[in-house]
Motif scaffolding. Structure first.
Motif, short mmCIF file in Angstrom:
data_model
loop_
_atom_site.label_atom_id
_atom_site.label_comp_id
_atom_site.label_asym_id
_atom_site.label_seq_id
_atom_site.Cartn_x
_atom_site.Cartn_y
_atom_site.Cartn_z
N ASN A 158 -3.40 -0.93 -0.57
CA ASN A 158 -3.03 -0.42 0.74
C ASN A 158 -3.14 -1.45 1.85
O ASN A 158 -2.43 -1.36 2.86
CB ASN A 158 -3.88 0.81 1.06
N THR A 159 -4.03 -2.42 1.71
CA THR A 159 -4.15 -3.44 2.76
C THR A 159 -2.85 -4.24 2.87
O THR A 159 -2.32 -4.46 3.97
CB THR A 159 -5.33 -4.38 2.48
N GLN A 160 -2.31 -4.64 1.75
CA GLN A 160 -1.04 -5.37 1.75
C GLN A 160 0.10 -4.48 2.22
O GLN A 160 1.04 -4.95 2.86
CB GLN A 160 -0.75 -5.93 0.35
N THR A 161 0.03 -3.19 1.91
CA THR A 161 1.04 -2.25 2.39
C THR A 161 1.12 -2.26 3.91
O THR A 161 2.20 -2.34 4.50
CB THR A 161 0.70 -0.83 1.90
N LEU A 191 2.71 -5.53 5.19
CA LEU A 191 4.16 -5.59 5.02
C LEU A 191 4.88 -4.79 6.10
O LEU A 191 5.88 -5.25 6.67
CB LEU A 191 4.54 -5.03 3.64
N ALA A 192 4.39 -3.59 6.39
CA ALA A 192 5.03 -2.75 7.39
C ALA A 192 4.96 -3.40 8.78
O ALA A 192 5.96 -3.43 9.51
CB ALA A 192 4.37 -1.37 7.42
N ALA A 193 3.79 -3.91 9.14
CA ALA A 193 3.64 -4.55 10.45
C ALA A 193 4.54 -5.77 10.58
O ALA A 193 5.22 -5.96 11.61
CB ALA A 193 2.18 -4.94 10.66
N ALA A 194 4.57 -6.61 9.56
CA ALA A 194 5.40 -7.82 9.62
C ALA A 194 6.88 -7.46 9.73
O ALA A 194 7.63 -8.14 10.45
CB ALA A 194 5.14 -8.66 8.37
N HIS A 210 -7.80 1.26 4.60
CA HIS A 210 -7.31 -0.04 4.14
C HIS A 210 -5.91 -0.32 4.69
O HIS A 210 -5.60 -1.46 5.04
CB HIS A 210 -7.30 -0.07 2.61
N LEU A 211 -5.08 0.71 4.75
CA LEU A 211 -3.73 0.51 5.28
C LEU A 211 -3.79 0.12 6.76
O LEU A 211 -3.10 -0.80 7.19
CB LEU A 211 -2.92 1.79 5.08
N VAL A 212 -4.61 0.83 7.52
CA VAL A 212 -4.77 0.50 8.94
C VAL A 212 -5.33 -0.91 9.10
O VAL A 212 -4.90 -1.68 9.97
CB VAL A 212 -5.67 1.53 9.64
N GLU A 213 -6.28 -1.27 8.25
CA GLU A 213 -6.87 -2.61 8.30
C GLU A 213 -5.81 -3.69 8.10
O GLU A 213 -5.74 -4.66 8.86
CB GLU A 213 -7.95 -2.75 7.23
N GLY A 214 -4.94 -3.51 7.10
CA GLY A 214 -3.89 -4.49 6.86
C GLY A 214 -2.89 -4.55 8.00
O GLY A 214 -2.45 -5.63 8.40
N PHE A 215 -2.53 -3.38 8.54
CA PHE A 215 -1.59 -3.33 9.66
C PHE A 215 -2.17 -4.08 10.86
O PHE A 215 -1.48 -4.88 11.50
CB PHE A 215 -1.32 -1.87 10.00
N MET A 216 -3.44 -3.83 11.17
CA MET A 216 -4.06 -4.45 12.34
C MET A 216 -4.27 -5.94 12.14
O MET A 216 -4.22 -6.71 13.10
CB MET A 216 -5.38 -3.76 12.64
N GLN A 217 -4.51 -6.38 10.90
CA GLN A 217 -4.64 -7.81 10.63
C GLN A 217 -3.39 -8.55 11.06
O GLN A 217 -3.45 -9.62 11.69
CB GLN A 217 -4.92 -8.05 9.15
N THR A 263 -9.56 -3.55 -13.21
CA THR A 263 -8.76 -2.97 -12.14
C THR A 263 -7.28 -3.16 -12.44
O THR A 263 -6.86 -4.25 -12.82
CB THR A 263 -9.09 -3.66 -10.79
N ALA A 264 -6.52 -2.07 -12.31
CA ALA A 264 -5.07 -2.15 -12.46
C ALA A 264 -4.46 -2.11 -11.08
O ALA A 264 -4.58 -1.12 -10.37
CB ALA A 264 -4.54 -0.99 -13.31
N CYS A 265 -3.82 -3.19 -10.66
CA CYS A 265 -3.32 -3.28 -9.28
C CYS A 265 -1.96 -3.97 -9.29
O CYS A 265 -1.78 -5.00 -9.95
CB CYS A 265 -4.31 -4.05 -8.41
N VAL A 266 -1.00 -3.40 -8.59
CA VAL A 266 0.35 -3.96 -8.48
C VAL A 266 0.68 -4.09 -7.00
O VAL A 266 0.42 -3.18 -6.21
CB VAL A 266 1.38 -3.06 -9.18
N GLN A 267 1.24 -5.23 -6.61
CA GLN A 267 1.57 -5.46 -5.21
C GLN A 267 2.69 -4.51 -4.76
O GLN A 267 3.64 -4.27 -5.49
CB GLN A 267 2.01 -6.90 -5.01
N PRO A 268 2.59 -3.97 -3.54
CA PRO A 268 3.66 -3.13 -3.00
C PRO A 268 4.88 -3.97 -2.63
O PRO A 268 4.81 -5.20 -2.57
CB PRO A 268 3.02 -2.51 -1.76
N ALA A 269 5.98 -3.30 -2.36
CA ALA A 269 7.22 -4.00 -2.01
C ALA A 269 7.91 -3.28 -0.86
O ALA A 269 7.97 -2.05 -0.83
CB ALA A 269 8.16 -4.06 -3.22
N LEU A 270 8.42 -4.04 0.09
CA LEU A 270 9.13 -3.46 1.23
C LEU A 270 10.55 -3.09 0.82
O LEU A 270 11.26 -3.88 0.21
CB LEU A 270 9.18 -4.47 2.38
N ILE A 271 10.95 -1.86 1.14
CA ILE A 271 12.32 -1.40 0.90
C ILE A 271 12.99 -1.23 2.27
O ILE A 271 12.70 -0.30 3.01
CB ILE A 271 12.34 -0.05 0.14
N SER A 272 13.87 -2.15 2.61
CA SER A 272 14.54 -2.12 3.92
C SER A 272 15.82 -1.32 3.80
O SER A 272 16.72 -1.66 3.04
CB SER A 272 14.84 -3.55 4.38
#
Length: 359
Positions: free
Chosen positions: A108-111, A114-117, A141-148, A268-277
């Protein structure tokens, strides 16, 4: 087997005792459902001869503890869990009591990053973040990534508003109504999931706001409906199916003593999110603030200016056009800004002088 986490479900009388079994614990109901993750994991496990016990959890710390205790007493050879409310120390303590446990993590942090960028690179400088309940770690975690990202070089000079609401269409609709009535209306919203974004989109359409021309929206989760709204919603894809498949493979490797990782402790099973424009975010670099010409004034803004020139109040215009008063205020405020006017009266004067409107 599917179970709903509850105290009554903890009786030993119904629990199976066979081996070759994997338990799965994740939220399966409501707007935060991880059903695609669980479905993919179950398919992979059962294709390899494992039985599965699925317990729905995730809405509260109590529910997650109950779900864990059900699985820990169900004679599973391995367990896949996604916990959203249990603190890290409590989760670590529970996991340490069992072998072959895999955490199915959504990044969620990377999510949030991505949205903020995406919004910042599209030139938006007035942005709203609409989050869900902050007791959930996924939200935190999502808010943390967005604010970063907002606090980094790209976010300099950005006006940011934040709201906390429910994780459904009504939550997104309520947030949109609040923002339309605020003194400074954002040009773009990031909402924590696609259902919230769909609710916000509905309010925009009901009030004559054009997405993305008047306001841009981006959601999260790549809900099946997101690609079929009008306009189609931009979103961040969480790739839940891939996470489920990876978690299933990892727990089978642990059960079979197959070490496929350089760090055997990293379960840990973790996959990076992807932006869909898609079509719901406007690139503001494609147009410029204008010098008073009418090519940047929308038809709805021109209509509001026309009625304002006739002496009508925002409330009176809203009754004439059949929309909310906050929507009229929004359009007149936008027109005032676009015309570089000091106030509404000044905007009307400039619009008359530029022949944008007539008496």
């Amino acid at each position: 087997m599917y179970l709903q986490a509850s105290e009554s479900a903890m009786s030993d009388s119904f629990l199976p005792t066979a081996t070759g079994r994997v338990g799965l614990m994740a939220e399966l109901t409501g707007a935060s459902s991880l059903a695609p993750l669980v479905d993919a994991a179950v398919d992979r496990l059962e294709a390899n001869g494992f039985e599965t016990v699925v317990v729905s959890s995730g809405r509260s710390m109590r529910e997650e503890k109950t779900a864990w205790h059900i699985l820990s007493r169900s004679h599973c050879d391995g367990i896949i869990i996604h916990a959203d409310c249990l603190p890290n120390d409590q989760l670590a303590r529970l996991v340490s009591t069992r072998r072959n446990v895999v955490l199915a993590n959504v990044y969620n942090t990377q999510t949030g990053r991505l949205a903020a960028a995406h919004l910042l690179k599209a030139g938006h400088r007035r942005i709203a973040l609409v989050s869900g309940p902050l007791h959930r770690f996924s939200t935190q975690h999502l808010v943390e990534g967005f604010m970063q990202t907002m606090n980094g070089p790209l976010g300099r000079g950005v006006e940011l508003q934040t709201l906390e609401t429910s994780l459904d269409e009504d939550g997104g609709a309520n947030a949109m109504n609040i923002l339309l009535a605020s003194k400074v209306t954002p040009t773009a919203l990031f909402l924590l999931n696609d259902r919230m974004a769909i609710g916000a989109l509905r309010v925009c359409q009901e009030n004559g706001l054009r997405v993305p021309d008047d306001i841009s929206l981006i959601g999260c989760g790549d809900h099946f409906a997101a690609a079929h709204t009008r306009p189609a919603l931009s979103t961040v894809q969480l790739r839940l199916g891939h996470i489920g498949e990876m978690a299933a493979q990892r727990v089978m490797d642990l059960i079979n003593n197959v070490n496929t990782r350089s760090n055997a402790d990293d379960d840990t099973a973790c996959v990076q999110p992807a932006l869909i424009s898609r079509d719901s975010v406007r690139d503001r670099h494609d147009s410029h603030e204008h010098d008073g010409g009418d090519r940047h004034i929308s038809a709805r803004e021109r209509e509001c200016l026309n009625w304002a020139a006739k002496g009508k109040t925002s409330w009176e215009i809203s009754q004439i056009l059949g929309v909310t008063e906050s929507t009229i205020i929004y359009h007149l405020r936008n027109a005032t800004r676009k015309l570089n006017a000091a106030n509404r009266l000044h905007a009307v004067a400039k619009a008359l002088k530029a022949s944008i409107i007539d008496f």
